[in-house]
Design an enzyme around this catalytic site. Structure first.
Site, short mmCIF file in Angstrom:
data_model
loop_
_atom_site.label_atom_id
_atom_site.label_comp_id
_atom_site.label_asym_id
_atom_site.label_seq_id
_atom_site.Cartn_x
_atom_site.Cartn_y
_atom_site.Cartn_z
N ASP A 70 45.42 28.89 45.25
CA ASP A 70 45.34 29.93 46.27
C ASP A 70 46.73 30.34 46.74
O ASP A 70 47.36 29.62 47.53
CB ASP A 70 44.50 29.45 47.44
CG ASP A 70 44.29 30.51 48.51
OD1 ASP A 70 44.54 31.70 48.21
OD2 ASP A 70 43.87 30.17 49.63
N ASP A 276 46.83 38.03 45.69
CA ASP A 276 46.23 36.76 46.12
C ASP A 276 45.34 36.20 45.02
O ASP A 276 44.31 36.80 44.68
CB ASP A 276 45.42 37.00 47.40
CG ASP A 276 44.78 35.74 47.94
OD1 ASP A 276 45.15 34.64 47.49
OD2 ASP A 276 43.91 35.84 48.82
#
Length: 400
Positions: A70, A276
């Site tokens: 992440d 992201d």
């Protein structure tokens, strides 16, 4: 293995038996190392229901973990025994009592002070939240982490969260590896100047995987003509995120009349565009999304389908004949100095079982935009922190 028990074999053997045939593993003895030697190892990356996970091990002796990769968060954490409330995961819960290298961090430690929300009760406790309303609560500690499936390197004393109260949208992973820009993140703690990933397709078979590359190993192998680079934009109000400067979007042959202000990072820290790996589907600010949706609506020939059949806002009915060809207009993101020309598989989700083709994109509902991992499939992406730029090129990710 049964959750709640300690592994009785090496973590690499556990990877080979439980993580699936896509993980290449020869089970050598882990060797001691440091952040300087991390570039010599190969960290497996696997798709996981809208996320991508990395395979690492924690503790002495090592216990296997699957952590979401992440880039939109900082904290590294895994679920731990004893656990008050934990979601289901593939591997047994990490048991700190079975590790000789586990050590809680003091409330006065630098990493504890870096937490956005913490409390001190003899040890440093954290509460960490995510945009999808998932949460993790636990004790901040340090441990030895082992990286690599065939060339293992162990890095001691990495700060991580030992989570005992966790919940939200998870799918058999052990926790999350934050790769953001903050001091808590894995990449910051390792002290490497760049990293890269290359995500295989969501629907690739289980025999395929790809590799996370760290440090000097994180180089693009594509030809110079295929590589594109765009600078990062710093946001002091949101220092975790990797912001990019998006100048516009083309659908088909039409550069859409999106006002440049739609993607600008505002002085108060709102707005802007981030990339992201922990977000599945790209989300565009409302004014941009409406124009993109309208362009596809006018340029795609099959009839519009009932959108309630899928989670997406715009879907088209596929022709009944499997051999019928459907023309899909191009989609190009125009970043500063770099055009990201996406293959149609990266923005048109096709489900032949229900006869639908859907635009894989959402309205963010606010001033911000996020480039998600679905749009990054089969693309080698390098985060060059030393030179403050993002580089990317098309790739066969399972062959790197």
């Amino acid at each position: 293995m049964r959750a709640g028990t300690s592994p009785n074999s090496s973590s690499c053997s556990a990877w080979r038996s439980e993580a699936g045939p896509g993980v290449r593993c020869s089970c050598p003895r882990p060797r001691g190392g440091s952040a300087n030697s991390i570039s010599t190892t190969d960290v497996p990356v696997l798709p996981n229901a809208g996320d991508y996970t990395i395979g690492v091990s924690i503790g002495t002796p090592p216990q296997p973990l699957l952590l979401n990769l992440d880039t939109g968060s900082d904290l590294v954490w895994t679920q731990c025994q004893p656990c008050l409330s934990c979601f289901n995961q593939r591997f047994p819960l990490y048991d700190p009592s079975q590790s000789s290298t586990y050590s809680p961090l003091a409330c006065s430690s630098k990493l504890c002070r870096a937490l956005p929300l913490s409390a001190c009760h003899a040890q440093c406790l954290y509460l960490y939240g995510y945009g999808d309303n998932s949460i993790a609560i636990g004790t901040l500690a340090s441990e030895a982490f082992t990286f690599g499936s065939s060339n293992n390197v162990t890095v001691p004393n990495l700060g991580f969260g030992c989570g005992f109260l966790n919940g939200g949208l998870f799918n058999n992973e052990s926790g999350i590896a934050g790769f953001g820009r903050g001091s808590l993140s894995l990449i910051s703690q390792l002290g490497v100047g760049k990293f890269s990933y290359c995500f295989i397709s969501y629907d690739d078979d289980d025999s395929k995987s790809s590799t996370l590359m760290l440090g000097s190993a994180a180089d693009l192998n594509g030809s110079a003509t295929a590589v594109r680079s765009t600078p990062f934009v710093l946001n002091p109000s949101q220092p975790t995120f990797y912001y990019l400067s998006l100048d516009g979007i083309t659908v088909g042959t039409t550069r859409l009349p999106i006002p440049k202000s739609a993607f600008v990072l505002q002085r108060n820290g709102t707005g802007g565009v981030i990339i992201d790996s922990g977000t599945a589907i790209t989300q565009l600010t409302t004014v941009a999304y409406k124009l993109v949706r309208s362009a596809f609506l006018s340029q795609v020939k099959p009839p519009v389908a009932n959108a309630t059949a899928e989670v997406f806002d715009l879907c088209f009915s596929l022709p009944s004949s499997p051999s019928a060809k459907v023309d899909v207009p191009k989609l190009i993101f125009h970043f500063e100095g770099a055009d990201m020309d996406l293959p149609h598989e990266n923005y048109m989700y096709q489900d032949s079982t229900v006869g639908l083709m859907c635009l894989a994109m959402f309205d963010s509902g606010d001033e911000s935009s996020t480039i998600g991992n679905f749009q990054q499939q089969n693309m080698h992406v390098v985060y060059d922190l030393d030179n403050q730029k993002l580089s990317f090129a098309p790739a066969r990710c399972d062959q790197l």
